[in-house]
Design a protein around this motif. Structure first.
Motif, PDB file in Angstrom:
ATOM      1  N   MET A  96       8.595 -17.732  11.777  1.00 49.15           N
ATOM      2  CA  MET A  96       7.611 -17.634  10.704  1.00 49.15           C
ATOM      3  C   MET A  96       6.357 -16.880  11.136  1.00 49.15           C
ATOM      4  SD  MET A  96       7.897 -21.226   8.611  1.00 49.15           S
ATOM      5  CE  MET A  96       7.173 -20.500   7.150  1.00 49.15           C
ATOM      6  N   VAL A  97       6.046 -16.923  12.424  1.00 47.77           N
ATOM      7  CA  VAL A  97       4.881 -16.194  12.921  1.00 47.77           C
ATOM      8  C   VAL A  97       4.994 -14.701  12.591  1.00 47.77           C
ATOM      9  CG1 VAL A  97       3.764 -15.351  15.042  1.00 47.77           C
ATOM     10  CG2 VAL A  97       4.184 -17.794  14.727  1.00 47.77           C
ATOM     11  N   LEU A  98       6.213 -14.158  12.702  1.00 45.97           N
ATOM     12  CA  LEU A  98       6.424 -12.719  12.459  1.00 45.97           C
ATOM     13  C   LEU A  98       5.999 -12.320  11.048  1.00 45.97           C
ATOM     14  CD1 LEU A  98       9.972 -12.315  14.083  1.00 45.97           C
ATOM     15  CD2 LEU A  98       7.752 -11.746  15.100  1.00 45.97           C
ATOM     16  N   GLY A  99       6.510 -13.033  10.054  1.00 46.37           N
ATOM     17  CA  GLY A  99       6.180 -12.713   8.665  1.00 46.37           C
ATOM     18  C   GLY A  99       4.730 -12.999   8.333  1.00 46.37           C
ATOM     19  N   THR A 100       4.177 -14.062   8.917  1.00 45.30           N
ATOM     20  CA  THR A 100       2.799 -14.441   8.617  1.00 45.30           C
ATOM     21  C   THR A 100       1.808 -13.397   9.097  1.00 45.30           C
ATOM     22  OG1 THR A 100       3.329 -16.793   8.721  1.00 45.30           O
ATOM     23  CG2 THR A 100       1.024 -16.192   8.983  1.00 45.30           C
ATOM     24  N   ILE A 101       2.027 -12.851  10.289  1.00 39.03           N
ATOM     25  CA  ILE A 101       1.095 -11.860  10.842  1.00 39.03           C
ATOM     26  C   ILE A 101       1.059 -10.604   9.967  1.00 39.03           C
ATOM     27  CG2 ILE A 101       0.767 -10.235  12.756  1.00 39.03           C
ATOM     28  CD1 ILE A 101       1.478 -12.493  14.654  1.00 39.03           C
ATOM     29  N   VAL A 102       2.228 -10.152   9.517  1.00 41.20           N
ATOM     30  CA  VAL A 102       2.274  -8.975   8.642  1.00 41.20           C
ATOM     31  C   VAL A 102       1.554  -9.258   7.331  1.00 41.20           C
ATOM     32  CG1 VAL A 102       3.764  -7.394   7.370  1.00 41.20           C
ATOM     33  CG2 VAL A 102       4.431  -8.137   9.660  1.00 41.20           C
ATOM     34  N   GLY A 103       1.854 -10.406   6.723  1.00 40.82           N
ATOM     35  CA  GLY A 103       1.213 -10.768   5.465  1.00 40.82           C
ATOM     36  C   GLY A 103      -0.285 -10.964   5.617  1.00 40.82           C
ATOM     37  N   SER A 104      -0.702 -11.558   6.745  1.00 39.24           N
ATOM     38  CA  SER A 104      -2.120 -11.798   6.987  1.00 39.24           C
ATOM     39  C   SER A 104      -2.912 -10.502   7.072  1.00 39.24           C
ATOM     40  CB  SER A 104      -2.289 -12.609   8.281  1.00 39.24           C
ATOM     41  OG  SER A 104      -3.647 -12.851   8.551  1.00 39.24           O
ATOM     42  N   GLU A 105      -2.347  -9.502   7.726  1.00 42.27           N
ATOM     43  CA  GLU A 105      -3.037  -8.223   7.859  1.00 42.27           C
ATOM     44  C   GLU A 105      -3.182  -7.536   6.509  1.00 42.27           C
ATOM     45  OE1 GLU A 105      -5.184  -5.166   9.227  1.00 42.27           O
ATOM     46  OE2 GLU A 105      -4.671  -6.994  10.329  1.00 42.27           O
ATOM     47  N   LEU A 106      -2.141  -7.602   5.677  1.00 42.92           N
ATOM     48  CA  LEU A 106      -2.225  -7.022   4.336  1.00 42.92           C
ATOM     49  C   LEU A 106      -3.293  -7.729   3.499  1.00 42.92           C
ATOM     50  CD1 LEU A 106       1.523  -6.391   3.400  1.00 42.92           C
ATOM     51  CD2 LEU A 106      -0.223  -4.692   3.954  1.00 42.92           C
ATOM     52  N   GLY A 107      -3.344  -9.071   3.624  1.00 42.53           N
ATOM     53  CA  GLY A 107      -4.351  -9.827   2.891  1.00 42.53           C
ATOM     54  C   GLY A 107      -5.765  -9.471   3.336  1.00 42.53           C
ATOM     55  N   ALA A 108      -5.952  -9.304   4.659  1.00 40.17           N
ATOM     56  CA  ALA A 108      -7.271  -8.943   5.194  1.00 40.17           C
ATOM     57  C   ALA A 108      -7.705  -7.564   4.706  1.00 40.17           C
ATOM     58  CB  ALA A 108      -7.237  -8.979   6.723  1.00 40.17           C
ATOM     59  N   GLN A 109      -6.745  -6.649   4.610  1.00 39.32           N
ATOM     60  CA  GLN A 109      -7.069  -5.316   4.087  1.00 39.32           C
ATOM     61  C   GLN A 109      -7.498  -5.388   2.626  1.00 39.32           C
ATOM     62  OE1 GLN A 109      -7.351  -2.563   5.752  1.00 39.32           O
ATOM     63  NE2 GLN A 109      -6.569  -3.346   7.698  1.00 39.32           N
ATOM     64  N   GLY A 110      -6.879  -6.301   1.884  1.00 38.41           N
ATOM     65  CA  GLY A 110      -7.269  -6.500   0.487  1.00 38.41           C
ATOM     66  C   GLY A 110      -8.705  -6.985   0.365  1.00 38.41           C
ATOM     67  N   VAL A 111      -9.122  -7.889   1.276  1.00 38.67           N
ATOM     68  CA  VAL A 111     -10.504  -8.373   1.288  1.00 38.67           C
ATOM     69  C   VAL A 111     -11.465  -7.215   1.546  1.00 38.67           C
ATOM     70  CG1 VAL A 111     -12.173  -9.827   2.524  1.00 38.67           C
ATOM     71  CG2 VAL A 111      -9.891 -10.713   1.990  1.00 38.67           C
ATOM     72  N   GLN A 112     -11.082  -6.317   2.476  1.00 36.20           N
ATOM     73  CA  GLN A 112     -11.934  -5.173   2.789  1.00 36.20           C
ATOM     74  C   GLN A 112     -12.143  -4.266   1.583  1.00 36.20           C
ATOM     75  OE1 GLN A 112     -13.477  -6.325   5.545  1.00 36.20           O
ATOM     76  NE2 GLN A 112     -13.636  -4.170   6.084  1.00 36.20           N
ATOM     77  N   LEU A 113     -11.060  -4.031   0.825  1.00 41.94           N
ATOM     78  CA  LEU A 113     -11.161  -3.190  -0.369  1.00 41.94           C
ATOM     79  C   LEU A 113     -12.098  -3.822  -1.398  1.00 41.94           C
ATOM     80  CD1 LEU A 113      -7.427  -2.087  -0.820  1.00 41.94           C
ATOM     81  CD2 LEU A 113      -9.351  -0.674  -0.059  1.00 41.94           C
ATOM     82  N   LEU A 114     -11.984  -5.133  -1.572  1.00 35.98           N
ATOM     83  CA  LEU A 114     -12.843  -5.826  -2.531  1.00 35.98           C
ATOM     84  C   LEU A 114     -14.293  -5.845  -2.064  1.00 35.98           C
ATOM     85  CD1 LEU A 114     -10.559  -8.852  -3.492  1.00 35.98           C
ATOM     86  CD2 LEU A 114     -11.230  -6.952  -4.965  1.00 35.98           C
ATOM     87  N   LYS A 115     -14.491  -5.944  -0.748  1.00 34.62           N
ATOM     88  CA  LYS A 115     -15.860  -5.951  -0.212  1.00 34.62           C
ATOM     89  C   LYS A 115     -16.557  -4.628  -0.523  1.00 34.62           C
ATOM     90  CE  LYS A 115     -16.571  -6.079   4.306  1.00 34.62           C
ATOM     91  NZ  LYS A 115     -16.730  -6.586   5.699  1.00 34.62           N
ATOM     92  N   LYS A 116     -15.816  -3.539  -0.425  1.00 33.19           N
ATOM     93  CA  LYS A 116     -16.383  -2.219  -0.715  1.00 33.19           C
ATOM     94  C   LYS A 116     -16.696  -2.051  -2.199  1.00 33.19           C
ATOM     95  CE  LYS A 116     -13.987   0.043   3.146  1.00 33.19           C
ATOM     96  NZ  LYS A 116     -12.919   1.004   3.527  1.00 33.19           N
ATOM     97  N   SER A 117     -15.885  -2.699  -3.040  1.00 31.54           N
ATOM     98  CA  SER A 117     -16.086  -2.569  -4.486  1.00 31.54           C
ATOM     99  C   SER A 117     -17.179  -3.497  -5.012  1.00 31.54           C
ATOM    100  CB  SER A 117     -14.784  -2.864  -5.232  1.00 31.54           C
ATOM    101  OG  SER A 117     -14.477  -4.250  -5.176  1.00 31.54           O
TER     102      SER A 117
END
Length: 303
Positions: free
Chosen positions: A84-105
């Protein structure tokens, strides 16, 4: 006390109590407690991007303590956790990138806040219904808490286990003879996505999915999720720290209370059946949702 990174003045006692309460929740329910920590920090006026990253940092230490206790109780499926660690790390990074996009907006508080409310309310409503259905079906049968862990959605887990997409894996600790590796990976990816986007370990998503979709016994789902959170939250913290989204001092103060609460919660799981643990979890997401609603509607901070 004034915290330099987030620019917030927060009472230390408040942070220690929040850490203690969420520590108990983490040890007892197998969740990081972000459904309480995130809203509690947001209600104080901390920007949502810092809430997400700081919550992840706080969860790392607490999960180490709770995982150690659960492993001694035999509640951790190590094979399942590492997959489960494998899938979580990939998903976590995508989620963090989403936060960055919203922070800029400039819409990070509103979008994440509203998403949090719907997710927490939905989980609480579903687990209320499922818990009562399960107790109605099996509540009259006398059995030890560890021996019987029924679920009204057991048929869904059995259906998922019958999906034959190679490679198939065995999870003897969880009592699963065969399940597709990709099903497990998908569940962990979804949990990771919520973790990176909403903060915390997203155990409030992953623990129910492990029980209802994978068919993992509740006690083992709790311990295994905590181990997985310990690893994935470490990665998420690093990712958010690089992006400037972590106030490490706030996280450390909360951990002083969480380290004690986590051990108390872990021991408590031994005295309750799976359905009762799931029902006890129900009101907690609603408290978190209420705190977010208060902040969004009033625009004020709790003092």
């Amino acid at each position: 006390m004034d915290f330099l990174i987030s620019g917030q003045h927060i009472d230390l006692t408040y942070l220690i109590i929040v850490g203690f309460v969420t520590g108990i929740c983490g040890g007892f329910f197998g969740v990081g407690g972000s459904f309480l920590v995130g809203p509690a920090l947001f209600a104080l006026g901390m920007p949502m991007n810092l809430v997400v990253g700081t919550d992840l940092a706080h969860i790392v230490g607490k999960s180490i303590v709770a995982t150690k206790k659960h492993r001694t109780l035999g509640n951790v499926d190590m094979k399942l956790a590492w997959i489960m660690v494998l899938g979580t790390i990939v998903g976590s990074e995508l989620g963090a990138q989403g936060v960055q996009l919203l922070k800029k907006s400039g819409r990070v508080d509103l979008v994440i806040g509203v998403t949090f409310i719907f997710v927490l309310a939905g989980i609480s409503a579903f687990m209320t219904w499922e818990g009562w259905q399960t107790l109605k079906m099996h509540g009259g049968k006398k059995a030890g808490a560890r021996k019987k862990d029924h679920s009204a959605f057991g048929h869904i887990a059995r259906m998922m286990q019958r999906i034959r997409v190679a490679p198939m894996i065995r999870l003897p600790t969880s009592g699963i003879r065969q399940i597709s590796f990709w099903i497990v990976l998908l569940v962990s990816f979804v949990g990771g996505l919520f973790s990176g986007f909403l903060g915390g370990g997203a155990g409030y998503i992953r623990m129910p999915m492990m029980v209802y979709l994978l068919g993992i016994p509740t006690h083992i789902a709790i311990g295994t999720d905590l181990f997985e959170v310990m690893i994935s939250a470490s990665y998420g913290t690093l990712s958010h720290a690089v992006k400037g989204n972590v106030d490490i001092m706030v996280a450390l103060v909360m951990h002083t209370g969480a380290a004690i609460g986590a051990q108390i919660g872990a021991v408590g799981t031994q005295y309750f059946s799976g359905p009762k643990i799931r029902l006890a979890f129900v009101p907690l997401p609603l408290i978190g949702a209420a705190l977010i609603v208060y902040r969004l509607l009033s625009g004020q901070e709790l003092k």
